[in-house]
Design an enzyme around this catalytic site. Sequence first.
Site, PDB file in Angstrom:
ATOM      1  N   SER A  82      39.956  43.855  34.974  1.00 37.53           N
ATOM      2  CA  SER A  82      39.372  43.544  36.279  1.00 37.53           C
ATOM      3  C   SER A  82      38.404  44.610  36.753  1.00 37.53           C
ATOM      4  O   SER A  82      38.179  44.769  37.951  1.00 37.53           O
ATOM      5  CB  SER A  82      40.478  43.336  37.332  1.00 37.53           C
ATOM      6  OG  SER A  82      41.342  42.286  36.945  1.00 37.53           O
ATOM      7  N   ARG A  83      37.836  45.353  35.801  1.00 34.02           N
ATOM      8  CA  ARG A  83      36.848  46.397  36.095  1.00 34.02           C
ATOM      9  C   ARG A  83      37.412  47.511  36.980  1.00 34.02           C
ATOM     10  O   ARG A  83      36.673  48.258  37.604  1.00 34.02           O
ATOM     11  CB  ARG A  83      35.592  45.809  36.751  1.00 34.02           C
ATOM     12  CG  ARG A  83      34.896  44.717  35.935  1.00 34.02           C
ATOM     13  CD  ARG A  83      34.491  45.210  34.559  1.00 34.02           C
ATOM     14  NE  ARG A  83      33.563  44.308  33.890  1.00 34.02           N
ATOM     15  CZ  ARG A  83      33.929  43.372  33.023  1.00 34.02           C
ATOM     16  NH1 ARG A  83      35.221  43.198  32.746  1.00 34.02           N
ATOM     17  NH2 ARG A  83      33.039  42.610  32.433  1.00 34.02           N
ATOM     18  N   LEU A  84      38.720  47.645  37.018  1.00 36.24           N
ATOM     19  CA  LEU A  84      39.352  48.741  37.767  1.00 36.24           C
ATOM     20  C   LEU A  84      39.526  49.931  36.827  1.00 36.24           C
ATOM     21  O   LEU A  84      40.634  50.393  36.544  1.00 36.24           O
ATOM     22  CB  LEU A  84      40.696  48.282  38.356  1.00 36.24           C
ATOM     23  CG  LEU A  84      40.577  47.172  39.401  1.00 36.24           C
ATOM     24  CD1 LEU A  84      41.961  46.702  39.838  1.00 36.24           C
ATOM     25  CD2 LEU A  84      39.766  47.635  40.602  1.00 36.24           C
ATOM     26  N   HIS A  85      38.408  50.433  36.348  1.00 32.68           N
ATOM     27  CA  HIS A  85      38.408  51.442  35.304  1.00 32.68           C
ATOM     28  C   HIS A  85      38.942  52.783  35.802  1.00 32.68           C
ATOM     29  O   HIS A  85      38.840  53.125  36.990  1.00 32.68           O
ATOM     30  CB  HIS A  85      36.983  51.644  34.787  1.00 32.68           C
ATOM     31  CG  HIS A  85      36.285  50.367  34.447  1.00 32.68           C
ATOM     32  ND1 HIS A  85      36.807  49.433  33.579  1.00 32.68           N
ATOM     33  CD2 HIS A  85      35.090  49.860  34.871  1.00 32.68           C
ATOM     34  CE1 HIS A  85      35.972  48.417  33.474  1.00 32.68           C
ATOM     35  NE2 HIS A  85      34.929  48.646  34.241  1.00 32.68           N
TER      36      HIS A  85
END
Length: 223
Positions: A199-202
């Site tokens: 979810s692009r919560l890098h």
Amino acid sequence: MANSESKNPERHLLWQHGDQYNGDSIDPTSVAADPFVQFRAWFRAAEATKLPNVNAMSLATVDGDGWPAVRVVLLKEIDDLGLVFYTNYESAKGRELAAHPRAALALHWERLHRQIRVVGTVERVSAAESDAYFAVRPHGSQLGAVASPQSQPIDGAVLAARVAQLEQQYGSSAPPRPAWWGGYRVVPHMFEFWQGQPSRLHDRVRYQRDHDGKAWRIERLAP
């Protein structure tokens, strides 16, 4: 200013949604206290995947008018001082580094969903270090370094003639390292380790040198 979209009706939209990123989570409590230790650990992990050109890194510089330039170079050494690459000192990047001895680096390993960014000052390595590396380069690369006025306009036939003349002059012997060719060391004041997550919560962990230049401050950045 005219709308650029109206001039380009055949736009190539890159909105495809790819696979989710993923990887072992990192944060300031899980990474090494020394960014060089963390860098080496990630580099070894990338090497273990047998990725091609695992040591390829983007190098960004700036010219006298403030225009940025970026290109891919090869990381040849990492020591306790910094990251080393080799090039022609009279090339475009060499001239830019002479005027503004600061640079940014980025290494990206897609298979691991990892990226490392580095920002620092730049210095030339010693002549002895440059001599040692030049001596182990492939013979053709040695001749190419002598023959090529890197970044300058040149006719292909002229370059080929220069190489042919050097082949005749040196045969299978190594030419001496030219004075205009050697190594640079990027001495970091910032590392950032990026680990892709769903979810692009890098995960992003940044190391920055304290004002005394001795200790590293470690913090997590928002993705």
